[in-house]
Design a protein around this motif. Structure first.
Motif, PDB file in Angstrom:
ATOM      1  N   HIS A   1       0.854  -1.186   0.000  1.00 26.60           N
ATOM      2  CA  HIS A   1       0.000   0.000   0.000  1.00 26.60           C
ATOM      3  C   HIS A   1       0.892   1.239   0.000  1.00 26.60           C
ATOM      4  O   HIS A   1       1.310   1.685  -1.045  1.00 26.60           O
ATOM      5  CB  HIS A   1      -0.966  -0.032   1.184  1.00 26.60           C
TER       6      HIS A   1
ATOM      7  N   ASP B   1      -1.930  -0.992  -3.774  1.00 17.70           N
ATOM      8  CA  ASP B   1      -3.351  -0.648  -3.725  1.00 17.70           C
ATOM      9  C   ASP B   1      -3.533   0.786  -3.234  1.00 17.70           C
ATOM     10  O   ASP B   1      -2.733   1.286  -2.431  1.00 17.70           O
ATOM     11  CB  ASP B   1      -4.096  -1.588  -2.776  1.00 17.70           C
ATOM     12  N   ASP B   2      -4.579   1.427  -3.684  1.00 19.31           N
ATOM     13  CA  ASP B   2      -5.073   2.716  -3.179  1.00 19.31           C
ATOM     14  C   ASP B   2      -4.396   3.952  -3.789  1.00 19.31           C
ATOM     15  O   ASP B   2      -4.843   5.066  -3.560  1.00 19.31           O
ATOM     16  CB  ASP B   2      -4.995   2.847  -1.639  1.00 19.31           C
TER      17      ASP B   2
ATOM     18  N   TRP C   1     -11.855   5.380   4.084  1.00 23.77           N
ATOM     19  CA  TRP C   1     -12.800   4.268   4.157  1.00 23.77           C
ATOM     20  C   TRP C   1     -12.444   3.430   5.371  1.00 23.77           C
ATOM     21  O   TRP C   1     -11.423   3.669   6.024  1.00 23.77           O
ATOM     22  CB  TRP C   1     -12.765   3.423   2.867  1.00 23.77           C
TER      23      TRP C   1
ATOM     24  N   HIS D   1      -9.212  -0.002  -8.780  1.00 24.78           N
ATOM     25  CA  HIS D   1      -9.458  -0.470  -7.410  1.00 24.78           C
ATOM     26  C   HIS D   1     -10.905  -0.098  -7.064  1.00 24.78           C
ATOM     27  O   HIS D   1     -11.202   0.251  -5.934  1.00 24.78           O
ATOM     28  CB  HIS D   1      -8.457   0.199  -6.471  1.00 24.78           C
TER      29      HIS D   1
ATOM     30  N   HIS E   1     -14.173   1.938  -3.329  1.00 27.07           N
ATOM     31  CA  HIS E   1     -13.523   1.035  -2.377  1.00 27.07           C
ATOM     32  C   HIS E   1     -14.515   0.335  -1.430  1.00 27.07           C
ATOM     33  O   HIS E   1     -14.287   0.260  -0.219  1.00 27.07           O
ATOM     34  CB  HIS E   1     -12.466   1.798  -1.564  1.00 27.07           C
TER      35      HIS E   1
HETATM   36 ZN   LIG Z   1      -7.507  -0.783  -1.003  1.00 28.91          ZN
END
Ligand SMILES: [Zn+2]
Length: 244
Positions: A10, A61-62, A100, A136, A140
């Motif tokens: 991440h 991710d993200d 989130w 992604h 989310h």
């Molecule tokens: Zn994520």
């Protein structure tokens, strides 16, 4: 047959103590270890199609901004591309920290800026440099918990937006939280994705639309990293005798 290792990262940060962040020092050591073991870096899309050899796909991710500042130089040193999974709804306001369940506890504190995402221009620069930018989803969510229409929208719209913003195909997806089931996998295929990454507690059989990624976290020291990426351990973890 190829030995395909897909890693899920991440953020990369000196100071961010979150489980989802690794330090630049740890990241550099981990990459060096893989290179010494004979892995060559590839995007997720290419890794899934690899025919032979040891292939490592580093995925983030993200779309954290820290990946650009601290992760990319270390990958550049090896000549390896990587893949970034972008939650598209968030990227139109790049000064707004991502938010989130799972990361919102970092809002309002000294580490809030660690949650800033890259802008579309920055993602475009990565794509220019040979990186893959995948979806992604839009917002989310846990995809297994939303209805069919919302599921289709999250998958189709995010893909469309990545393609429109970057002017290139968006072939792959990372399921938020790794959360997926057969309905979600079928929807990803129907939305036109060629491959999608999961993030399972117990590794499972490799399928293009449900490809198990190995999550690397803040507390993974060298011993634990080696264990996680070892082929024997990955086989063991995908079998039923591995608890959890
Ligand atoms: Zn994520």
């Amino acid at each position: 047959m190829a030995d395909v290792l897909v890693l899920c990262y991440h953020a990369v940060s000196e100071r961010f103590p979150a489980a989802l962040s690794v330090t630049p020092e740890a990241f550099e050591r981990q990459l060096a270890l893989l290179a010494r073991a004979g892995y060559r870096g590839a995007t997720f899309e290419d890794a899934v199609k690899a025919g032979s050899g040891r292939v490592a796909a580093v995925t983030f991710d993200d779309a954290y901004l820290s990946v650009l500042a601290l992760g990319k130089p270390m990958l550049d040193a090896l000549g390896w591309p990587a893949t970034v999974y972008a939650p598209t709804d968030y990227l139109d306001a790049p000064e707004r920290p991502l938010k989130w369940a799972g990361i919102e506890q970092w809002h309002g504190g000294e580490h809030e800026r660690e949650l800033l995402p890259m802008s579309w221009d920055q993602l475009g620069e990565l794509a220019e440099a040979g990186w893959e930018i995948g979806s992604h989803t839009r917002s989310h969510p846990h995809l297994t918990e939303i209805g069919d229409d919302a599921l289709r929208d999250e998958l189709v719209e995010s893909k469309r937006v990545v393609e429109e913003r970057l002017g290139r195909p968006c072939a792959t997806l990372a399921y938020p939280y790794g959360d997926h089931d057969e309905r979600v996998v079928a929807a990803a295929g129907a939305a036109g994705y060629a491959a999608a990454g999961t993030l399972p507690a117990r590794l499972h059989a490799e399928r293009p639309l449900a490809w198990p990624r190995v999550g690397i976290y803040h507390d993974d020291d060298e011993r634990r990293f080696k264990l996680k990426v070892s082929r024997v351990m990955r086989r063991l973890r995908s079998s039923r005798i591995w608890p959890g």
